[in-house]
Design a protein around this motif. Structure first.
Motif, short mmCIF file in Angstrom:
data_model
loop_
_atom_site.label_atom_id
_atom_site.label_comp_id
_atom_site.label_asym_id
_atom_site.label_seq_id
_atom_site.Cartn_x
_atom_site.Cartn_y
_atom_site.Cartn_z
N LEU A 1 -31.20 36.16 -15.73
CA LEU A 1 -32.63 36.28 -15.97
C LEU A 1 -33.05 35.62 -17.29
O LEU A 1 -34.16 35.12 -17.41
CB LEU A 1 -33.05 37.75 -15.98
N LEU A 2 -32.17 35.61 -18.27
CA LEU A 2 -32.49 34.98 -19.55
C LEU A 2 -32.20 33.48 -19.54
O LEU A 2 -32.93 32.69 -20.12
CB LEU A 2 -31.69 35.64 -20.68
N ASN A 3 -31.14 33.10 -18.88
CA ASN A 3 -30.79 31.69 -18.82
C ASN A 3 -31.63 31.00 -17.75
O ASN A 3 -31.89 31.56 -16.69
CB ASN A 3 -29.30 31.51 -18.51
N SER A 4 -32.04 29.79 -18.05
CA SER A 4 -32.90 29.04 -17.12
C SER A 4 -32.03 28.16 -16.23
O SER A 4 -31.45 27.18 -16.70
CB SER A 4 -33.88 28.19 -17.93
N ASN A 5 -31.92 28.55 -14.96
CA ASN A 5 -31.13 27.78 -14.00
C ASN A 5 -29.70 27.55 -14.47
O ASN A 5 -29.12 26.48 -14.27
CB ASN A 5 -31.80 26.43 -13.71
N GLY A 6 -29.15 28.56 -15.14
CA GLY A 6 -27.77 28.47 -15.59
C GLY A 6 -27.57 27.63 -16.84
O GLY A 6 -26.46 27.46 -17.32
N GLU A 7 -28.66 27.09 -17.38
CA GLU A 7 -28.56 26.26 -18.58
C GLU A 7 -28.42 27.14 -19.82
O GLU A 7 -29.13 28.10 -19.98
CB GLU A 7 -29.80 25.38 -18.73
N LYS A 8 -27.48 26.79 -20.70
CA LYS A 8 -27.28 27.56 -21.92
C LYS A 8 -28.30 27.20 -23.00
O LYS A 8 -28.54 27.95 -23.93
CB LYS A 8 -25.87 27.32 -22.47
N GLU A 9 -28.89 26.02 -22.90
CA GLU A 9 -29.84 25.56 -23.88
C GLU A 9 -31.22 25.44 -23.24
O GLU A 9 -31.36 24.93 -22.14
CB GLU A 9 -29.39 24.19 -24.42
N GLN A 10 -32.25 25.97 -23.95
CA GLN A 10 -33.60 25.97 -23.41
C GLN A 10 -34.61 25.55 -24.47
O GLN A 10 -34.34 25.66 -25.66
CB GLN A 10 -33.95 27.38 -22.91
N GLN A 11 -35.78 25.11 -24.02
CA GLN A 11 -36.85 24.76 -24.94
C GLN A 11 -37.34 26.02 -25.64
O GLN A 11 -37.63 27.03 -25.00
CB GLN A 11 -38.00 24.11 -24.17
N LEU A 12 -37.43 25.98 -26.96
CA LEU A 12 -37.77 27.14 -27.77
C LEU A 12 -39.10 27.78 -27.37
O LEU A 12 -39.17 28.98 -27.11
CB LEU A 12 -37.80 26.75 -29.26
#
Length: 201
Positions: free
Chosen positions: A167-178
Motif C-alpha cells: 500500500l505504501l510502495n507504488s507498483n512495487g517501486e522502492k523510490e517514489q516522487q516526494l
C-alpha cells in the motif's frame, strides 16, 4: 484406507487451512515504547487509511544527531532475556505533515545497536533529510510506524524506503516522487480509520 478415515483427513486438512488463514490475517508484534509496549499490527488492510489507523505523526525533518545505544528492560521475561537495544536520534522537525506537535525537535527511537553493522545500516544518520511516519510513546519520544514502513529518506525530490508494504510502495517501486508520496500519505492519515476486522489492542 476406508471412507471414514479419508473423511477425517479431509476435515483435518480443511481445519488447518482455515486456522492458517486466520493467523495470516493479523500479526501483532509487541514493541517497547519507553514505559510500555506499543503494538505494530500487520493486517490485510485494503486501503492506506486502514493501514494508518494508529499513526500519530508524520513529519519531514533533518537528522541532527545519533545518540548512544542503551539497553532497556522490556518488562517481559523471554528465553532471549528481557532487554532490548535502542539507539535514539534527534530529528529537527522541518514540517509537520500530519498530527500535532509543539516542539522543533523530537527524539526518534530506533531498534538495535550502532555496533551491529546490519542494524546500524538501517538507522538514520546525521544531516539526512527524512520523512518519518511515527507512533508516539508514553514518554513523548517516537517509534517508526511499523518498523521500515515509517522510515523514508528524501533525496533529489524522491523518497526511498526498505518498506515491504504494497500500500505504501507504488507498483512495487522502492523510490517514489516526494510530493506525490506526501499527498498520498497525508490523505490516508487524515482519513484514517480502524478496519472492521482489525483487533482491539
Amino acid at each position: 484406507m476406508n471412507k471414514k478415515h479419508i473423511g477425517i483427513m479431509v476435515a483435518s486438512l480443511a481445519l488447518a487451512i482455515t486456522i492458517g488463514g486466520v493467523v495470516a490475517v493479523t500479526v501483532k508484534e509487541k514493541r517497547y515504547d519507553g514505559q510500555g509496549f506499543s503494538t505494530a499490527v500487520s493486517s490485510q488492510a485494503t486501503t492506506l487509511a486502514e493501514e494508518f489507523w494508529n499513526v500519530d505523526l508524520i513529519i519531514r525533518g533533518t537528522v541532527v544527531s545519533e545518540g548512544e545505544t542503551y539497553s532497556q528492560d522490556t518488562g517481559i521475561a523471554t528465553k532471549r532475556g528481557n532487554s532490548m537495544l535502542i539507539t535514539p536520534a534527534t530529528i529537527q522537525v522541518d514540517k509537520v505533515l500530519y498530527g500535532e506537535i509543539d516542539k522543533t525537535e523530537i527524539t526518534y527511537l530506533q531498534h538495535g545497536s550502532t555496533d551491529d553493522p546490519i542494524e546500524s545500516g538501517k538507522m538514520v544518520k546525521p544531516l539526512e533529510d527524512v520523512l518519518l511516519i511515527l507512533n508516539r510513546t508514553t514518554t513523548g519520544a517516537y517509534w517508526s510506524y511499523n518498523f521500515d514502513d515509517g522510515i523514508w529518506r528524501v533525496k533529489d525530490g524522491k523518497v526511498k524506503s526498505d518498506s515491504q508494504s504494497e500500500l505504501l510502495n507504488s507498483n512495487g517501486e522502492k523510490e517514489q516522487q516526494l510530493e506525490k508520496f506526501i499527498r498520498k500519505i497525508t490523505k490516508a492519515a487524515k482519513n484514517k480509520k480502524k478496519s472492521s476486522d482489525e483487533p482491539d489492542i
